[in-house]
Design a protein around this motif. Structure first.
Motif, PDB file in Angstrom:
ATOM      1  N   GLN A 221      -0.221   5.650  -6.716  1.00  0.00           N
ATOM      2  CA  GLN A 221      -1.138   6.394  -5.862  1.00  0.00           C
ATOM      3  C   GLN A 221      -0.430   6.796  -4.578  1.00  0.00           C
ATOM      4  OE1 GLN A 221      -4.547   3.828  -5.342  1.00  0.00           O
ATOM      5  NE2 GLN A 221      -5.432   4.444  -7.296  1.00  0.00           N
TER       6      GLN A 221
ATOM      7  N   ILE B 117      -0.729   9.915  -0.970  1.00  0.00           N
ATOM      8  CA  ILE B 117      -1.427  11.005  -0.293  1.00  0.00           C
ATOM      9  C   ILE B 117      -0.505  12.211  -0.176  1.00  0.00           C
ATOM     10  CG2 ILE B 117      -2.391  11.740   1.920  1.00  0.00           C
ATOM     11  CD1 ILE B 117      -4.245   9.962   0.411  1.00  0.00           C
TER      12      ILE B 117
ATOM     13  N   SER C 130      -5.154  13.116  -3.076  1.00  0.00           N
ATOM     14  CA  SER C 130      -4.334  12.073  -3.666  1.00  0.00           C
ATOM     15  C   SER C 130      -3.199  12.724  -4.450  1.00  0.00           C
ATOM     16  CB  SER C 130      -5.172  11.168  -4.567  1.00  0.00           C
ATOM     17  OG  SER C 130      -5.766  11.921  -5.614  1.00  0.00           O
ATOM     18  N   ARG C 131      -2.079  12.015  -4.565  1.00  0.00           N
ATOM     19  CA  ARG C 131      -0.942  12.513  -5.335  1.00  0.00           C
ATOM     20  C   ARG C 131      -1.366  12.734  -6.785  1.00  0.00           C
ATOM     21  NH1 ARG C 131       2.589   8.419  -4.497  1.00  0.00           N
ATOM     22  NH2 ARG C 131       3.715   9.473  -2.821  1.00  0.00           N
TER      23      ARG C 131
ATOM     24  N   ASP D  26      -7.439   2.876   3.453  1.00  0.00           N
ATOM     25  CA  ASP D  26      -7.185   2.466   2.072  1.00  0.00           C
ATOM     26  C   ASP D  26      -7.696   1.055   1.811  1.00  0.00           C
ATOM     27  OD1 ASP D  26      -5.973   4.870   1.454  1.00  0.00           O
ATOM     28  OD2 ASP D  26      -3.948   4.152   1.891  1.00  0.00           O
TER      29      ASP D  26
ATOM     30  N   GLU E 154     -12.445   6.847   1.489  1.00  0.00           N
ATOM     31  CA  GLU E 154     -11.653   7.916   0.865  1.00  0.00           C
ATOM     32  C   GLU E 154     -11.461   9.121   1.780  1.00  0.00           C
ATOM     33  OE1 GLU E 154     -13.261   8.956  -2.907  1.00  0.00           O
ATOM     34  OE2 GLU E 154     -12.790   7.023  -3.833  1.00  0.00           O
TER      35      GLU E 154
END
Length: 529
Positions: free
Chosen positions: A368, A370, A383-384, A197, A202
């Motif tokens: 943000q 995961i 990603s959430r 991060d 990514e």
């Protein structure tokens, strides 16, 4: 061949978390164990009146470079790695003055805590432990002869074995080694994920996830499945960080559903008023906003009273006595809220089967994060879903414009639809759901199910019209055909919010125009599988 009981004659202790340290070290000292230590740990032990030998005394090197290399030395690692039953190993140890280390007690620099507190990049890097993991891995590899303790929870069991047998048995050393490797794996996972991060990678080439056991569960989704609950250390308010005031232990399904309920209700800013969500099998069966928490609960309950029985209730504000009394009228598995008044806790106190959780806050729906899911041979990472739309994001595509009240209901229904299993259809009116269709293979089926539930509730409440009369509808994805719009219009809906993007958008819009239904596009989809 390792012997079963290995006496503990010499221990190396170097810990950041000093919880329980002094009592543990006193127990070792009383059993005649020589203690080696470093830095702040050595000082804490000496301040407690214990005899301690500095690692620098046995290595012949002072602590240097801010302590970065104090234990990275052959005298230390030789003492951990030497095989006690290998004559060549022992001869080398004697030649080079390497004493055996039978017990290693290490917990690591607080890297995870530094990240959680929002530490700078440099602070986080500085809190990456090097010597600790190296020693842990060395001692754990040699568990035939070395006991490695990385968790405070293992202090007492080791002392009990030491008192009873003068050392540790092989089964204990194997268990400690497994715990040790799990700890270094979790630590490395935290470091690698943080760094991905921090430097903007990514899709890192390798991705690891780790957790700490919070609770062994009686079973999983079904009685024949084994299960446990692990926490990641994330400080996001929710079931993992909550205080449980009463009730029996949470089950696998309770935890899953409670998380779904609290994440949904967190979509609604408490500064804009109370909100309540009722969840059953990870799907909402009623959601509402109102002037009071009690009213929000009652209106959510009136969406689908049948499904609400035995459900999970989440509030975005403090649970008060009036709301607790209303909830207590039916059987509820779990209630979760940022806090609860004394009166509310008293109302629930006599209900042993109801669990009350308070979290101290709400999760940030826009944050943000995961999410991952296992598949055969791997796992999916994304990603959430923190996507949100506001009034300026909406595009009216029909001849009729939604009214101000309809637009407020559309945005409300859209926030709920984000948390409904696809295909999702949410009917809403006056900031309350009135019918929900979830998890169907076709969107038209979800449309009809939501309408049918609303009709059933209207009959149960002795109302002259279906709850969907004058409602709005949110669809988590586009309508592939005009039949869905026609069905919701037949149910009495007056406005629709959907992403748009279908090959047949023109046909769907034409159907809405033909029925006088307003329609807005979000340009954003919310599939939830």
């Amino acid at each position: 061949m390792p012997q079963d009981i290995v006496p503990l004659k010499r221990a190396l202790i170097s810990v950041s978390d000093k919880t329980g340290l002094i009592d543990f070290a006193k127990g070792l000292d009383a059993a005649g164990v020589e203690i080696l230590s470093t830095g702040g740990t050595a000082k804490a032990l000496r301040d407690a009146g214990l005899a301690v030998k500095d690692v620098a005394e046995i290595t012949g090197f002072p602590e240097m470079m801010d302590g970065r290399v104090k234990t990275l030395h052959p005298v230390v690692h030789g003492g951990l790695l030497a095989l006690r039953d290998d004559t060549a190993h022992q001869a080398s140890a004697e030649t080079h003055g390497i004493g055996m280390i039978d017990l290693l007690v290490v917990n690591l620099y607080p890297f995870e805590e530094t990240v959680a507190k929002g530490g700078s990049y440099d602070d986080c890097v500085e809190n990456i432990d090097i010597g600790g993991p190296a020693m842990i891995r060395a001692g754990a590899k040699n568990h035939a002869f070395v006991s490695v303790v990385v968790d405070v929870q293992d202090y007492e069991p080791v002392l009990k074995q030491l008192d009873a047998a003068g050392g540790t048995d092989l089964a204990t050393r194997k268990r400690l080694a497994q715990t040790a490797y799990a700890r270094t794996a979790a630590y490395d996972a935290a470091v690698s994920n943080w760094m991905a991060d921090a430097v903007g990678v990514e899709t890192p080439r390798r991705r690891a996830f780790a957790g700490t056991l919070a609770q062994g569960l009686r079973y999983g989704e079904n009685p024949h499945q084994r299960a446990a609950f692990y926490t990641t250390g994330e400080t996001r308010p929710g079931v993992a960080t909550a205080r449980q005031w009463q009730g029996k232990e949470l089950s696998y399904n309770n935890i899953n559903d409670t998380d779904a309920a609290f994440e949904l209700v967190a979509e609604f800013d408490p500064a804009e008023g109370p909100a309540c969500a009722i969840i059953k099998h990870a799907n909402p069966c009623g959601v509402s906003r109102a002037d009071t928490a009690a009213e929000a609960y009652r209106r959510a309950f009136d969406c689908d009273r049948t499904s609400a029985f035995g459900g999970i209730i989440a509030l975005n504000q403090v649970l008060d006595g009036e709301t607790a009394k209303a909830i207590a009228e039916i059987f509820t598995e779990v209630v979760i809220a940022p806090d609860a008044t004394d009166e509310a806790r008293e109302v629930f106190a006599g209900r042993k089967n109801l669990r009350l959780l308070t979290t101290g806050g709400l999760p940030d729906a826009a944050a943000q994060g995961i999410a991952f899911r296992q598949v055969a041979g791997g796992f999916l990472v994304q990603s959430r879903d923190n996507g949100r739309v506001t009034l300026p994001d909406l595009k009216v595509v029909t001849k009729r414009q939604p009214t101000a009240e309809e637009m407020a209901d559309l945005l409300f229904a859209w926030q709920v639809a984000k948390h409904v299993k696809s295909n999702a259809i949410v009917y809403a009116k006056d900031l309350a759901t009135v019918g929900i269709g979830a998890g169907q293979m076709s969107r038209i089926d979800s449309t009809r199910i939501g309408q049918r539930k609303a009709q059933d509730m209207a009959e149960a409440l002795a109302l002259p019209l279906p709850l969907t009369s004058g409602s709005v509808v949110a669809s988590d994805a586009f309508f592939p055909f005009a039949d869905g719009v026609e069905a919701l219009a037949d149910a009495g809906a007056m406005a629709v919010i959907q992403p748009g993007g279908s090959m047949r958008d023109a046909e769907v819009i034409a159907a809405a125009d033909a029925r006088g239904v307003a329609m807005v596009f979000t340009g954003q989809r919310h599939f939830r599988h």
